[in-house]
Every structure is written in C-alpha cells, then in structure tokens.
Design a protein around this motif. Structure first.
Motif, PDB file in Angstrom:
ATOM      1  N   GLU A   1       9.079 -23.242   9.359  1.00 11.41           N
ATOM      2  CA  GLU A   1      10.084 -24.089   9.993  1.00 11.41           C
ATOM      3  C   GLU A   1      11.398 -23.340  10.201  1.00 11.41           C
ATOM      4  O   GLU A   1      12.060 -23.509  11.220  1.00 11.41           O
ATOM      5  CB  GLU A   1      10.307 -25.353   9.162  1.00 11.41           C
ATOM      6  CG  GLU A   1       9.124 -26.298   9.218  1.00 11.41           C
ATOM      7  CD  GLU A   1       9.295 -27.528   8.344  1.00 11.41           C
ATOM      8  OE1 GLU A   1      10.350 -27.660   7.673  1.00 11.41           O
ATOM      9  OE2 GLU A   1       8.377 -28.356   8.315  1.00 11.41           O
ATOM     10  N   ALA A   2      11.763 -22.482   9.246  1.00 13.94           N
ATOM     11  CA  ALA A   2      12.994 -21.701   9.388  1.00 13.94           C
ATOM     12  C   ALA A   2      12.874 -20.714  10.545  1.00 13.94           C
ATOM     13  O   ALA A   2      13.803 -20.561  11.347  1.00 13.94           O
ATOM     14  CB  ALA A   2      13.301 -20.965   8.089  1.00 13.94           C
TER      15      ALA A   2
ATOM     16  N   MET B   1      14.318 -29.150  10.701  1.00 15.93           N
ATOM     17  CA  MET B   1      13.935 -28.336   9.572  1.00 15.93           C
ATOM     18  C   MET B   1      13.910 -29.218   8.319  1.00 15.93           C
ATOM     19  O   MET B   1      14.727 -30.119   8.166  1.00 15.93           O
ATOM     20  CB  MET B   1      14.914 -27.197   9.387  1.00 15.93           C
ATOM     21  CG  MET B   1      14.521 -26.308   8.246  1.00 15.93           C
ATOM     22  SD  MET B   1      15.101 -24.755   8.527  1.00 15.93           S
ATOM     23  CE  MET B   1      15.850 -23.855   7.644  1.00 15.93           C
ATOM     24  N   THR B   2      13.000 -28.975   7.434  1.00 15.32           N
ATOM     25  CA  THR B   2      12.874 -29.737   6.204  1.00 15.32           C
ATOM     26  C   THR B   2      14.027 -29.409   5.271  1.00 15.32           C
ATOM     27  O   THR B   2      14.387 -28.261   5.112  1.00 15.32           O
ATOM     28  CB  THR B   2      11.538 -29.394   5.506  1.00 15.32           C
ATOM     29  OG1 THR B   2      10.475 -29.694   6.388  1.00 15.32           O
ATOM     30  CG2 THR B   2      11.371 -30.179   4.234  1.00 15.32           C
ATOM     31  N   SER B   3      14.584 -30.437   4.651  1.00 13.54           N
ATOM     32  CA  SER B   3      15.628 -30.192   3.661  1.00 13.54           C
ATOM     33  C   SER B   3      15.181 -30.806   2.341  1.00 13.54           C
ATOM     34  O   SER B   3      14.365 -31.714   2.307  1.00 13.54           O
ATOM     35  CB  SER B   3      16.951 -30.799   4.114  1.00 13.54           C
ATOM     36  OG  SER B   3      16.847 -32.196   4.172  1.00 13.54           O
ATOM     37  N   ILE B   4      15.745 -30.290   1.272  1.00 12.68           N
ATOM     38  CA  ILE B   4      15.433 -30.802  -0.055  1.00 12.68           C
ATOM     39  C   ILE B   4      16.460 -31.866  -0.373  1.00 12.68           C
ATOM     40  O   ILE B   4      17.644 -31.583  -0.484  1.00 12.68           O
ATOM     41  CB  ILE B   4      15.442 -29.670  -1.094  1.00 12.68           C
ATOM     42  CG1 ILE B   4      14.373 -28.640  -0.738  1.00 12.68           C
ATOM     43  CG2 ILE B   4      15.226 -30.229  -2.490  1.00 12.68           C
ATOM     44  CD1 ILE B   4      14.386 -27.397  -1.586  1.00 12.68           C
TER      45      ILE B   4
ATOM     46  N   ILE C   1       3.915 -24.589   0.255  1.00 14.95           N
ATOM     47  CA  ILE C   1       5.277 -25.073   0.476  1.00 14.95           C
ATOM     48  C   ILE C   1       6.156 -23.963   1.045  1.00 14.95           C
ATOM     49  O   ILE C   1       6.903 -24.172   2.008  1.00 14.95           O
ATOM     50  CB  ILE C   1       5.868 -25.639  -0.832  1.00 14.95           C
ATOM     51  CG1 ILE C   1       5.142 -26.932  -1.207  1.00 14.95           C
ATOM     52  CG2 ILE C   1       7.377 -25.863  -0.704  1.00 14.95           C
ATOM     53  CD1 ILE C   1       5.430 -27.420  -2.611  1.00 14.95           C
ATOM     54  N   ILE C   2       6.071 -22.776   0.455  1.00 21.06           N
ATOM     55  CA  ILE C   2       6.868 -21.646   0.940  1.00 21.06           C
ATOM     56  C   ILE C   2       6.510 -21.317   2.383  1.00 21.06           C
ATOM     57  O   ILE C   2       7.396 -21.103   3.217  1.00 21.06           O
ATOM     58  CB  ILE C   2       6.686 -20.417   0.020  1.00 21.06           C
ATOM     59  CG1 ILE C   2       7.344 -20.688  -1.337  1.00 21.06           C
ATOM     60  CG2 ILE C   2       7.258 -19.157   0.666  1.00 21.06           C
ATOM     61  CD1 ILE C   2       6.972 -19.684  -2.416  1.00 21.06           C
TER      62      ILE C   2
ATOM     63  N   LYS D   1       5.299 -23.301   4.667  1.00 25.06           N
ATOM     64  CA  LYS D   1       5.794 -24.368   5.540  1.00 25.06           C
ATOM     65  C   LYS D   1       7.294 -24.224   5.775  1.00 25.06           C
ATOM     66  O   LYS D   1       7.768 -24.288   6.912  1.00 25.06           O
ATOM     67  CB  LYS D   1       5.480 -25.735   4.945  1.00 25.06           C
ATOM     68  CG  LYS D   1       5.976 -26.896   5.798  1.00 25.06           C
ATOM     69  CD  LYS D   1       5.484 -28.219   5.263  1.00 25.06           C
ATOM     70  CE  LYS D   1       5.994 -29.414   6.023  1.00 25.06           C
ATOM     71  NZ  LYS D   1       6.018 -29.332   7.440  1.00 25.06           N
ATOM     72  N   VAL D   2       8.042 -24.016   4.718  1.00 27.12           N
ATOM     73  CA  VAL D   2       9.497 -23.886   4.843  1.00 27.12           C
ATOM     74  C   VAL D   2       9.861 -22.650   5.664  1.00 27.12           C
ATOM     75  O   VAL D   2      10.722 -22.715   6.549  1.00 27.12           O
ATOM     76  CB  VAL D   2      10.163 -23.861   3.451  1.00 27.12           C
ATOM     77  CG1 VAL D   2      11.637 -23.483   3.550  1.00 27.12           C
ATOM     78  CG2 VAL D   2      10.009 -25.205   2.759  1.00 27.12           C
TER      79      VAL D   2
END
Length: 83
Positions: free
Chosen positions: A68-69, A1-4, A61-62, A64-65
């Motif tokens: 992934e979630a 998962m992508t993290s900031i 972006i939303i 995509k996130v």
C-alpha cells in the motif's frame, strides 16, 4: 493507505488475543492430525506451530502495508507528473 488506529496498549491486547488464537488452533490441528492429547504430550509442536503462524501473520501484514505504501508513493509521483 492503511493506518494503525490503536495505541500501544490496544496493540498489546490484540497480540495477546492473537497468541491465544494461535495456541487454540495449534492444539486443535495437532490433535486432529496426530491423535487426541498429542499436543499436550508434545508442547514443542505447539511452540513450532505458533512460531510458524506468527511469522506468516507478520509477513502478510508487512507485505500488505509495504504494498500500500508503494502504491501510494507511485500515485503521488504520477499526480506530481501531471502538474
């Protein structure tokens, strides 16, 4: 998962760079389509372009996130079912 991986200050710096990029692209695109100097004479078009670009960027972006979630939750449920 992508993290900031950035802190708030880094994210703000990125936002300023993104806004500048949208501004430059807006002026270039408007002048290419409507004639040299048209963007300068019609700043409302620059604002509308930048708003559209920023909304599209945020939505992408939303999506995509969230995608992934959802995938991560689905994988966790699947793994839990195998136990």
């Amino acid at each position: 998962m992508t993290s900031i991986g950035k802190d708030f200050s880094g994210l703000m710096d990125d936002a300023a760079l993104t806004a500048h990029s949208f501004l430059s692209r807006a002026i270039r695109a408007i002048d290419e389509d409507l004639g040299e100097g048209y963007a300068k004479e019609h700043p409302e078009l620059i604002g509308a372009f930048m708003m559209t670009a920023s909304i599209e960027d945020a939505a992408t972006i939303i999506a995509k996130v969230l995608g992934e979630a959802i995938e991560s939750v689905g994988n966790a449920i699947e793994e839990h079912g195998r136990e």
